[in-house]
Design a protein around this motif. Sequence first.
Motif, PDB file in Angstrom:
ATOM      1  N   ARG A 149      18.539  31.964  43.752  1.00 24.21           N
ATOM      2  CA  ARG A 149      19.789  31.602  43.092  1.00 24.21           C
ATOM      3  C   ARG A 149      19.611  31.701  41.577  1.00 24.21           C
ATOM      4  O   ARG A 149      18.499  31.611  41.059  1.00 24.21           O
ATOM      5  N   TYR A 150      20.729  31.879  40.901  1.00 24.51           N
ATOM      6  CA  TYR A 150      20.701  32.199  39.475  1.00 24.51           C
ATOM      7  C   TYR A 150      21.668  31.308  38.705  1.00 24.51           C
ATOM      8  O   TYR A 150      22.635  30.784  39.256  1.00 24.51           O
ATOM      9  N   ASP A 151      21.403  31.205  37.402  1.00 22.95           N
ATOM     10  CA  ASP A 151      22.325  30.509  36.510  1.00 22.95           C
ATOM     11  C   ASP A 151      23.512  31.382  36.148  1.00 22.95           C
ATOM     12  O   ASP A 151      24.593  30.874  35.829  1.00 22.95           O
ATOM     13  N   ALA A 152      23.336  32.693  36.181  1.00 22.19           N
ATOM     14  CA  ALA A 152      24.419  33.617  35.859  1.00 22.19           C
ATOM     15  C   ALA A 152      24.311  34.865  36.717  1.00 22.19           C
ATOM     16  O   ALA A 152      23.206  35.391  36.920  1.00 22.19           O
ATOM     17  N   LEU A 153      25.443  35.320  37.215  1.00 21.48           N
ATOM     18  CA  LEU A 153      25.564  36.595  37.908  1.00 21.48           C
ATOM     19  C   LEU A 153      26.483  37.467  37.068  1.00 21.48           C
ATOM     20  O   LEU A 153      27.641  37.116  36.841  1.00 21.48           O
ATOM     21  N   CYS A 154      25.977  38.604  36.598  1.00 26.30           N
ATOM     22  CA  CYS A 154      26.750  39.516  35.758  1.00 26.30           C
ATOM     23  C   CYS A 154      26.857  40.852  36.486  1.00 26.30           C
ATOM     24  O   CYS A 154      25.868  41.588  36.577  1.00 26.30           O
ATOM     25  N   LEU A 155      28.037  41.153  36.998  1.00 28.52           N
ATOM     26  CA  LEU A 155      28.193  42.269  37.928  1.00 28.52           C
ATOM     27  C   LEU A 155      29.002  43.404  37.315  1.00 28.52           C
ATOM     28  O   LEU A 155      30.104  43.201  36.807  1.00 28.52           O
ATOM     29  N   ASP A 156      28.450  44.610  37.422  1.00 27.32           N
ATOM     30  CA  ASP A 156      29.108  45.819  36.929  1.00 27.32           C
ATOM     31  C   ASP A 156      28.654  46.973  37.815  1.00 27.32           C
ATOM     32  O   ASP A 156      27.879  47.827  37.391  1.00 27.32           O
ATOM     33  N   ILE A 157      29.143  46.978  39.053  1.00 36.03           N
ATOM     34  CA  ILE A 157      28.651  47.973  40.005  1.00 36.03           C
ATOM     35  C   ILE A 157      29.649  49.089  40.270  1.00 36.03           C
ATOM     36  O   ILE A 157      29.321  50.065  40.942  1.00 36.03           O
ATOM     37  N   ASP A 158      30.879  48.943  39.795  1.00 34.33           N
ATOM     38  CA  ASP A 158      31.853  50.031  39.927  1.00 34.33           C
ATOM     39  C   ASP A 158      32.937  49.815  38.875  1.00 34.33           C
ATOM     40  O   ASP A 158      32.680  49.206  37.848  1.00 34.33           O
ATOM     41  N   ASN A 159      34.166  50.260  39.131  1.00 39.05           N
ATOM     42  CA  ASN A 159      35.214  50.146  38.121  1.00 39.05           C
ATOM     43  C   ASN A 159      36.034  48.874  38.244  1.00 39.05           C
ATOM     44  O   ASN A 159      37.042  48.716  37.566  1.00 39.05           O
ATOM     45  N   GLY A 160      35.613  47.945  39.094  1.00 32.76           N
ATOM     46  CA  GLY A 160      36.273  46.653  39.151  1.00 32.76           C
ATOM     47  C   GLY A 160      36.906  46.330  40.487  1.00 32.76           C
ATOM     48  O   GLY A 160      36.906  47.146  41.411  1.00 32.76           O
ATOM     49  N   PRO A 161      37.469  45.138  40.618  1.00 34.71           N
ATOM     50  CA  PRO A 161      38.007  44.664  41.899  1.00 34.71           C
ATOM     51  C   PRO A 161      39.095  45.544  42.486  1.00 34.71           C
ATOM     52  O   PRO A 161      39.212  45.656  43.710  1.00 34.71           O
ATOM     53  N   ASP A 162      39.892  46.171  41.643  1.00 37.40           N
ATOM     54  CA  ASP A 162      41.011  46.973  42.125  1.00 37.40           C
ATOM     55  C   ASP A 162      40.737  48.467  42.102  1.00 37.40           C
ATOM     56  O   ASP A 162      41.639  49.273  42.349  1.00 37.40           O
ATOM     57  N   TRP A 163      39.490  48.853  41.825  1.00 41.19           N
ATOM     58  CA  TRP A 163      39.191  50.284  41.662  1.00 41.19           C
ATOM     59  C   TRP A 163      37.717  50.513  41.972  1.00 41.19           C
ATOM     60  O   TRP A 163      36.914  50.781  41.103  1.00 41.19           O
ATOM     61  N   THR A 164      37.360  50.393  43.240  1.00 41.74           N
ATOM     62  CA  THR A 164      35.962  50.519  43.640  1.00 41.74           C
ATOM     63  C   THR A 164      35.581  51.984  43.820  1.00 41.74           C
ATOM     64  O   THR A 164      36.374  52.807  44.279  1.00 41.74           O
ATOM     65  N   VAL A 165      34.350  52.296  43.458  1.00 35.67           N
ATOM     66  CA  VAL A 165      33.832  53.652  43.588  1.00 35.67           C
ATOM     67  C   VAL A 165      33.355  53.910  45.012  1.00 35.67           C
ATOM     68  O   VAL A 165      33.496  55.004  45.552  1.00 35.67           O
ATOM     69  N   THR A 166      32.780  52.886  45.636  1.00 36.31           N
ATOM     70  CA  THR A 166      32.296  52.970  47.013  1.00 36.31           C
ATOM     71  C   THR A 166      33.077  51.979  47.864  1.00 36.31           C
ATOM     72  O   THR A 166      33.214  50.809  47.483  1.00 36.31           O
ATOM     73  N   ASP A 167      33.585  52.432  49.007  1.00 38.68           N
ATOM     74  CA  ASP A 167      34.434  51.570  49.841  1.00 38.68           C
ATOM     75  C   ASP A 167      33.746  50.261  50.202  1.00 38.68           C
ATOM     76  O   ASP A 167      34.386  49.201  50.263  1.00 38.68           O
ATOM     77  N   SER A 168      32.435  50.317  50.433  1.00 39.73           N
ATOM     78  CA  SER A 168      31.721  49.114  50.846  1.00 39.73           C
ATOM     79  C   SER A 168      31.748  48.027  49.770  1.00 39.73           C
ATOM     80  O   SER A 168      31.588  46.839  50.065  1.00 39.73           O
ATOM     81  N   ASN A 169      31.965  48.422  48.520  1.00 35.96           N
ATOM     82  CA  ASN A 169      32.004  47.432  47.440  1.00 35.96           C
ATOM     83  C   ASN A 169      33.231  46.538  47.509  1.00 35.96           C
ATOM     84  O   ASN A 169      33.267  45.477  46.864  1.00 35.96           O
ATOM     85  N   ASN A 170      34.253  46.953  48.266  1.00 38.75           N
ATOM     86  CA  ASN A 170      35.452  46.122  48.382  1.00 38.75           C
ATOM     87  C   ASN A 170      35.115  44.726  48.898  1.00 38.75           C
ATOM     88  O   ASN A 170      35.774  43.742  48.526  1.00 38.75           O
ATOM     89  N   GLY A 171      34.104  44.638  49.744  1.00 44.44           N
ATOM     90  CA  GLY A 171      33.739  43.361  50.336  1.00 44.44           C
ATOM     91  C   GLY A 171      33.248  42.347  49.321  1.00 44.44           C
ATOM     92  O   GLY A 171      33.288  41.144  49.575  1.00 44.44           O
ATOM     93  N   LEU A 172      32.809  42.822  48.158  1.00 42.97           N
ATOM     94  CA  LEU A 172      32.284  41.912  47.144  1.00 42.97           C
ATOM     95  C   LEU A 172      33.385  41.050  46.545  1.00 42.97           C
ATOM     96  O   LEU A 172      33.141  39.903  46.149  1.00 42.97           O
ATOM     97  N   TYR A 173      34.602  41.577  46.488  1.00 50.40           N
ATOM     98  CA  TYR A 173      35.674  40.917  45.746  1.00 50.40           C
ATOM     99  C   TYR A 173      36.620  40.112  46.631  1.00 50.40           C
ATOM    100  O   TYR A 173      37.533  39.463  46.118  1.00 50.40           O
ATOM    101  N   GLY A 174      36.430  40.164  47.940  1.00 46.93           N
ATOM    102  CA  GLY A 174      37.245  39.382  48.847  1.00 46.93           C
ATOM    103  C   GLY A 174      36.665  37.997  49.076  1.00 46.93           C
ATOM    104  O   GLY A 174      35.651  37.606  48.478  1.00 46.93           O
ATOM    105  N   ALA A 175      37.287  37.254  49.981  1.00 42.31           N
ATOM    106  CA  ALA A 175      36.894  35.865  50.216  1.00 42.31           C
ATOM    107  C   ALA A 175      35.439  35.743  50.659  1.00 42.31           C
ATOM    108  O   ALA A 175      34.701  34.877  50.174  1.00 42.31           O
ATOM    109  N   ASP A 176      35.010  36.609  51.583  1.00 39.39           N
ATOM    110  CA  ASP A 176      33.634  36.526  52.078  1.00 39.39           C
ATOM    111  C   ASP A 176      32.623  36.830  50.976  1.00 39.39           C
ATOM    112  O   ASP A 176      31.601  36.151  50.835  1.00 39.39           O
ATOM    113  N   GLY A 177      32.914  37.884  50.190  1.00 37.59           N
ATOM    114  CA  GLY A 177      32.001  38.253  49.115  1.00 37.59           C
ATOM    115  C   GLY A 177      31.920  37.182  48.041  1.00 37.59           C
ATOM    116  O   GLY A 177      30.824  36.874  47.536  1.00 37.59           O
ATOM    117  N   LEU A 178      33.048  36.602  47.691  1.00 38.25           N
ATOM    118  CA  LEU A 178      33.042  35.549  46.671  1.00 38.25           C
ATOM    119  C   LEU A 178      32.315  34.300  47.156  1.00 38.25           C
ATOM    120  O   LEU A 178      31.680  33.596  46.366  1.00 38.25           O
TER     121      LEU A 178
END
Length: 236
Positions: A149-178
């Motif tokens: 576990r971390y004090d800070a998570l700084c994420l920049d893995i694609d173009n953002g929650p509404d514009w993912t580069v890889t379909d699998s990244n969508n899961g990061l921004y939904g309820a389960d990913g959060l």
Amino acid sequence: MTTALPERDGPEAVVTLDRREGPYGEVVLRQRGRDFEIIANGCFLMDTADGRSERLLIQAALDELDRTGGRVERPAVLIGGLGVGFSLAYAAAEPRWGRIAIVERETAIIDWHRNGPLGAFSDGALEDDRVAVLHTDLLEYLAAADGERYDALCLDIDNGPDWTVTDSNNGLYGADGLAVLWHRLLPGGVLAVWSAQPSTAFEDALRAAGFSDVVTHEIPVSRGVPDVVHLARRAA
């Protein structure tokens, strides 16, 4: 990788330096004038023209930790995505950070920093004793049951929650990913997410997932909508 650049007709001519096919699709390193850019699966990901928002990703997280009195002396940060190296270099230049983990799934991008032209932008940070390069998929790393576990998570893995580069990244921004991100933060920890455009829907999702102090920092760009950093906190 190309070591000698071919002739070009003007300062904005585009030259492909390396092109690789990996488990997540094609990744390309190009040079446009004096700048370098990364293309993933045919989608522009990032370039070296302006690193303000990538640096703000790190600074905003540290400022938010400081805002409540600096609850830890040497906070640990996880950076999701090496990219062109601005975020990592900025974190490594700040002595207050303790452990710095950088997650990058693309072998090519790590190589371009260790042995290629992007090393000038990560500025030797990969050799910093505090830095651990984790060559893995961010979602898989976060989902590990015994993860750190971390004090800070700084994420920049694609173009953002509404514009993912890889379909699998969508899961990061939904309820389960959060929910996974919330559990990977220490109490009082900060989540910072880079995006190529603002997302009120993502702000709402952060609040619904139990995060507090949700704010969005905008960074004007030369054309189009501003880059943003979404910031949120896990309650102490």
